[in-house]
Design a protein around this motif. Sequence first.
Motif, PDB file in Angstrom:
ATOM      1  N   ASN A  51       0.871  -1.193   0.067  1.00 47.57           N
ATOM      2  CA  ASN A  51      -0.038   0.038  -0.072  1.00 47.57           C
ATOM      3  C   ASN A  51       0.817   1.252  -0.003  1.00 47.57           C
ATOM      4  O   ASN A  51       1.896   1.154   0.683  1.00 47.57           O
ATOM      5  CB  ASN A  51      -0.804   0.076   1.283  1.00 47.57           C
ATOM      6  CG  ASN A  51      -1.705   1.209   1.481  1.00 47.57           C
ATOM      7  OD1 ASN A  51      -1.219   2.138   2.017  1.00 47.57           O
ATOM      8  ND2 ASN A  51      -2.867   1.315   0.800  1.00 47.57           N
ATOM      9  N   GLY A  98      -4.312   8.042   2.777  1.00 47.28           N
ATOM     10  CA  GLY A  98      -4.265   6.993   3.657  1.00 47.28           C
ATOM     11  C   GLY A  98      -3.202   7.144   4.700  1.00 47.28           C
ATOM     12  O   GLY A  98      -2.589   8.396   4.634  1.00 47.28           O
ATOM     13  N   GLU A 105      -6.632   2.937   6.803  1.00 43.98           N
ATOM     14  CA  GLU A 105      -7.453   3.562   5.662  1.00 43.98           C
ATOM     15  C   GLU A 105      -8.367   4.702   6.461  1.00 43.98           C
ATOM     16  O   GLU A 105      -9.330   4.766   6.628  1.00 43.98           O
ATOM     17  CB  GLU A 105      -8.581   2.570   5.415  1.00 43.98           C
ATOM     18  CG  GLU A 105      -7.900   1.196   4.224  1.00 43.98           C
ATOM     19  CD  GLU A 105      -7.334   1.926   3.239  1.00 43.98           C
ATOM     20  OE1 GLU A 105      -7.749   2.932   2.518  1.00 43.98           O
ATOM     21  OE2 GLU A 105      -6.407   1.514   2.713  1.00 43.98           O
ATOM     22  N   TRP A 139      -4.046  -4.491   6.276  1.00 43.67           N
ATOM     23  CA  TRP A 139      -5.096  -3.359   5.762  1.00 43.67           C
ATOM     24  C   TRP A 139      -5.321  -2.311   6.675  1.00 43.67           C
ATOM     25  O   TRP A 139      -6.251  -1.801   6.462  1.00 43.67           O
ATOM     26  CB  TRP A 139      -6.563  -4.239   5.269  1.00 43.67           C
ATOM     27  CG  TRP A 139      -6.299  -5.330   4.150  1.00 43.67           C
ATOM     28  CD1 TRP A 139      -5.343  -5.449   3.244  1.00 43.67           C
ATOM     29  CD2 TRP A 139      -6.982  -6.298   4.035  1.00 43.67           C
ATOM     30  NE1 TRP A 139      -5.416  -6.581   2.585  1.00 43.67           N
ATOM     31  CE2 TRP A 139      -6.628  -7.345   2.958  1.00 43.67           C
ATOM     32  CE3 TRP A 139      -8.356  -6.751   4.719  1.00 43.67           C
ATOM     33  CZ2 TRP A 139      -7.137  -8.421   2.551  1.00 43.67           C
ATOM     34  CZ3 TRP A 139      -8.804  -8.011   4.337  1.00 43.67           C
ATOM     35  CH2 TRP A 139      -8.376  -8.939   3.092  1.00 43.67           C
TER      36      TRP A 139
END
Length: 405
Positions: A200, A229, A248, A245
């Motif tokens: 990411n 982000g 966010e 993950w």
Amino acid sequence: VPPPRRAQPADQRSVRSHNLALALSEVAGAVSPVSRADIATATGMTRATASSLVEALLAARMVTELAPRIGPQGGRPATGLTLSGDGPAALGLEVNVDYIAACVLDLTGTVKHREVAELAERDRTPAASAEALGRLAGRATAAAGRADLRVAGAALAVPGLVDADGILRLAPNLDWRDVDIRGLVVRQPALADLPLAVDNEANLAALAELSVAPQDGSFLHVSGEIGIGAGIIVDGALYRGRHGWSGELGHVSVDPSGPECSCGSRGCLEQYAGQDAILRAARRQPARGTSAGGDGALARLVQEAREGDAQVLEALARASVALGVAVSTALNLLDLDHVVLGGIYAPLYPWMAPEVERQIRRRVLSSQWKPPTVRRSALGADAAVVGAARSVLQRVLADPGAYLP
Ligand SMILES: [Zn+2]
């Protein structure tokens, strides 16, 4: 008594790999050039072992020798060793909503090549983006070759959720879902035979920031682009979450009944503080090719803020409140006391940071005793692509044995 050589070849190899990494980390971590004797002393190896490891690192051009120097006590001059700037190199790649980028870093972390290209509307499919990235990677490896560098590996920064197999699960602003981006990119001729990692963009930008401005080793790094982000750095390491993950922040809700977001939810932070949201609020045309290109809408926005344009200042104030609210939520949860504003927030820092700080003081419970600081990122718009290349350098430094020619 060491066991016979034939008995445990794998163990001996792994011991040597481990020791190579140890020796290289002594060179990489030193503030001034170290000698073979310094390495032996610091690691507890014999002088002969340290010398043999240094020979292997010299042959692989991972370290280089400086002219001999005489120590303060005189005596035999010692040869100083530093990381080599013309051995293995790292290729960083980035695909974002409106641009692609590539850079090459040598082992010392110096940027040797950098290219950013606008991603045309028709190229915003996964396959076309991968081909465009392949062309950029080809020019980057050619430039590395001309500089006498050997590209040892590559990493790709993407604006979305990536799983452990390099599958991009979701990139809302590209409207990509379940894309094998790793598979598409390694198929490009310029990347054949190169190990490629995918991560990411916000994570990689935070890692890049950690390497240039450690901020006590713990901070929340917020990257503003069209999406937003965050990278969570705790005790010098990225906190990825259960599946990788985390961070966010752009989809943290600041108003449950707010405008619809590309993710399908409502009132997400990026609908208030993302680049397009700010431009829309300032009644400017959301223009593409700006985040990393440096020209266009973002530069104009900064100029108009400087000139005191009322619409622009109002849009920035609104974005700053939303950003401050979302960042405060993160700080209340994570107990971090440094916030770094990167991406578009770096040039917009003078107009956004004061309000973000105000929101933090008001909303973060612990701020009465230890108010968190808000700083501007030390890196420019290319933090993610540089971070991608830095993640490759970290792999080389952690296991140089795997990258010997
Ligand atoms: Zn959202």
